[in-house]
Enzyme design. Structure first.
Site, PDB file in Angstrom:
ATOM      1  N   PRO A 172      13.560 -23.911  28.426  1.00 49.60           N
ATOM      2  CA  PRO A 172      14.952 -23.955  27.969  1.00 49.60           C
ATOM      3  C   PRO A 172      15.574 -22.578  27.725  1.00 49.60           C
ATOM      4  O   PRO A 172      14.911 -21.660  27.241  1.00 49.60           O
ATOM      5  CB  PRO A 172      14.869 -24.743  26.659  1.00 49.60           C
ATOM      6  N   ASN A 173      16.840 -22.503  28.082  1.00 48.13           N
ATOM      7  CA  ASN A 173      17.701 -21.329  27.885  1.00 48.13           C
ATOM      8  C   ASN A 173      17.438 -20.189  28.875  1.00 48.13           C
ATOM      9  O   ASN A 173      18.192 -19.218  28.899  1.00 48.13           O
ATOM     10  CB  ASN A 173      17.597 -20.791  26.432  1.00 48.13           C
ATOM     11  N   ARG A 183      22.273 -14.038  27.965  1.00 43.97           N
ATOM     12  CA  ARG A 183      21.601 -14.454  26.731  1.00 43.97           C
ATOM     13  C   ARG A 183      20.877 -13.270  26.074  1.00 43.97           C
ATOM     14  O   ARG A 183      19.904 -12.753  26.618  1.00 43.97           O
ATOM     15  CB  ARG A 183      20.575 -15.533  27.081  1.00 43.97           C
ATOM     16  N   TYR A 240      16.126  -9.893  26.121  1.00 45.26           N
ATOM     17  CA  TYR A 240      15.635 -10.432  27.389  1.00 45.26           C
ATOM     18  C   TYR A 240      16.061  -9.620  28.609  1.00 45.26           C
ATOM     19  O   TYR A 240      15.703  -9.977  29.732  1.00 45.26           O
ATOM     20  CB  TYR A 240      16.079 -11.895  27.528  1.00 45.26           C
ATOM     21  N   ASN A 247       6.732 -19.906  31.935  1.00 50.33           N
ATOM     22  CA  ASN A 247       7.406 -19.420  30.733  1.00 50.33           C
ATOM     23  C   ASN A 247       8.016 -20.650  30.080  1.00 50.33           C
ATOM     24  O   ASN A 247       9.087 -21.112  30.474  1.00 50.33           O
ATOM     25  CB  ASN A 247       8.491 -18.386  31.061  1.00 50.33           C
ATOM     26  N   ALA A 297      10.959 -21.656  24.262  1.00 50.53           N
ATOM     27  CA  ALA A 297      10.755 -22.136  22.885  1.00 50.53           C
ATOM     28  C   ALA A 297       9.676 -23.214  22.791  1.00 50.53           C
ATOM     29  O   ALA A 297       8.988 -23.319  21.760  1.00 50.53           O
ATOM     30  CB  ALA A 297      12.073 -22.660  22.318  1.00 50.53           C
ATOM     31  N   HIS A 321       6.082 -22.625  21.408  1.00 47.57           N
ATOM     32  CA  HIS A 321       5.744 -22.490  19.993  1.00 47.57           C
ATOM     33  C   HIS A 321       5.621 -23.821  19.256  1.00 47.57           C
ATOM     34  O   HIS A 321       5.189 -23.843  18.120  1.00 47.57           O
ATOM     35  CB  HIS A 321       6.791 -21.607  19.301  1.00 47.57           C
ATOM     36  N   ASP A 352      -0.276 -30.458  26.296  1.00 42.45           N
ATOM     37  CA  ASP A 352      -1.173 -31.486  26.837  1.00 42.45           C
ATOM     38  C   ASP A 352      -1.020 -31.615  28.353  1.00 42.45           C
ATOM     39  O   ASP A 352      -1.995 -31.918  29.052  1.00 42.45           O
ATOM     40  CB  ASP A 352      -0.912 -32.838  26.163  1.00 42.45           C
ATOM     41  N   GLU A 412       0.549 -17.624  31.695  1.00 45.34           N
ATOM     42  CA  GLU A 412       1.653 -17.747  30.740  1.00 45.34           C
ATOM     43  C   GLU A 412       2.429 -16.429  30.719  1.00 45.34           C
ATOM     44  O   GLU A 412       1.813 -15.356  30.605  1.00 45.34           O
ATOM     45  CB  GLU A 412       1.078 -18.048  29.344  1.00 45.34           C
ATOM     46  N   HIS A 457       5.948 -14.312  29.138  1.00 47.63           N
ATOM     47  CA  HIS A 457       7.139 -14.204  28.284  1.00 47.63           C
ATOM     48  C   HIS A 457       7.808 -12.873  28.584  1.00 47.63           C
ATOM     49  O   HIS A 457       7.132 -11.834  28.643  1.00 47.63           O
ATOM     50  CB  HIS A 457       6.772 -14.281  26.800  1.00 47.63           C
ATOM     51  N   LEU A 458       9.113 -12.908  28.759  1.00 50.73           N
ATOM     52  CA  LEU A 458       9.866 -11.686  29.056  1.00 50.73           C
ATOM     53  C   LEU A 458       9.748 -10.683  27.916  1.00 50.73           C
ATOM     54  O   LEU A 458       9.543  -9.487  28.134  1.00 50.73           O
ATOM     55  CB  LEU A 458      11.345 -12.041  29.268  1.00 50.73           C
ATOM     56  N   SER A 459       9.929 -11.188  26.701  1.00 54.59           N
ATOM     57  CA  SER A 459       9.883 -10.311  25.527  1.00 54.59           C
ATOM     58  C   SER A 459       8.460 -10.276  24.964  1.00 54.59           C
ATOM     59  O   SER A 459       7.639 -11.149  25.281  1.00 54.59           O
ATOM     60  CB  SER A 459      10.855 -10.835  24.457  1.00 54.59           C
ATOM     61  N   ARG A 465       8.140  -9.951  17.369  1.00 55.77           N
ATOM     62  CA  ARG A 465       9.383 -10.596  16.938  1.00 55.77           C
ATOM     63  C   ARG A 465       9.128 -11.475  15.705  1.00 55.77           C
ATOM     64  O   ARG A 465       8.234 -11.180  14.925  1.00 55.77           O
ATOM     65  CB  ARG A 465       9.957 -11.378  18.119  1.00 55.77           C
ATOM     66  N   ARG A 504       7.092 -16.871  16.658  1.00 54.30           N
ATOM     67  CA  ARG A 504       6.896 -16.673  18.101  1.00 54.30           C
ATOM     68  C   ARG A 504       5.484 -16.187  18.436  1.00 54.30           C
ATOM     69  O   ARG A 504       5.083 -16.173  19.600  1.00 54.30           O
ATOM     70  CB  ARG A 504       7.919 -15.670  18.652  1.00 54.30           C
TER      71      ARG A 504
END
Ligand code: DQA
Length: 143
Positions: A9-10, A17, A22, A73, A76, A79, A86, A97, A99-101, A106, A110
């Site tokens: 999402p997002n 954003r 990001y 990725n 949210a 977390h 699952d 896995e 993550h950009l950031s 943070r 997170r």
């Protein structure tokens, strides 16, 4: 090799954003980087994004059934989503896995990922390059 690059999402709003967190690359730039890297590496890639958890779970089932490697990725959902976790547990090819950031620098919520313990490897804080490095690793290691 045919890799699924799945985004939660997002992430479709990259570029506008929170660019301080990001970066300025748009989602279209992310897709373009992955597709160009795949051509360079001689692999196939399919990049998808959804804001709907059930759709993501379905895509992970598809990857499990077809034994495709996944670059994920989960945004949210990383977390808090045990459903996504699952679904990841059913994968039978490498899971990377991304993550950009740097999620460890943070907010404390997170720092925990439901996915990391299932992942073959984790790339955080490298921006869009995290995705292309993940593809490179898969091409070099998992073919
Ligand atoms: C993110 C980090 C997550 O904490 C956040 O919810 C996102 C993006 C990243 O790529 O840095 O949406 O996964």
């Amino acid at each position: 090799m045919n890799v699924l690059v799945l985004n939660g999402p997002n992430l479709g709003r990259l570029g506008t954003r929170e660019p301080d967190k990001y970066g300025h690359d748009t989602y279209a730039d992310l897709v373009d980087s992955c597709e160009r890297t795949a051509v360079e590496l001689g692999i196939e890639v399919e990049v998808r994004q959804t804001d709907h958890e059930g759709e993501m779970v379905g895509w992970l089932h598809e990857a499990a059934d077809s034994r495709r490697p996944v670059v994920l990725n989960a945004a949210a959902w990383t977390h808090y989503s045990i459903a996504v976790r699952d679904a990841c547990a059913q994968l039978r090819a490498p899971l990377l896995e991304v993550h950009l950031s740097n999620v460890h620098s943070r907010e404390s919520f997170r720092a925990h990922s439901y996915i990391s313990e299932l992942a073959t490897g984790v790339l955080v804080g490298l921006g869009v390059r995290g995705y292309t490095l993940a593809l490179r690793w898969l091409a070099e290691t998992a073919s």
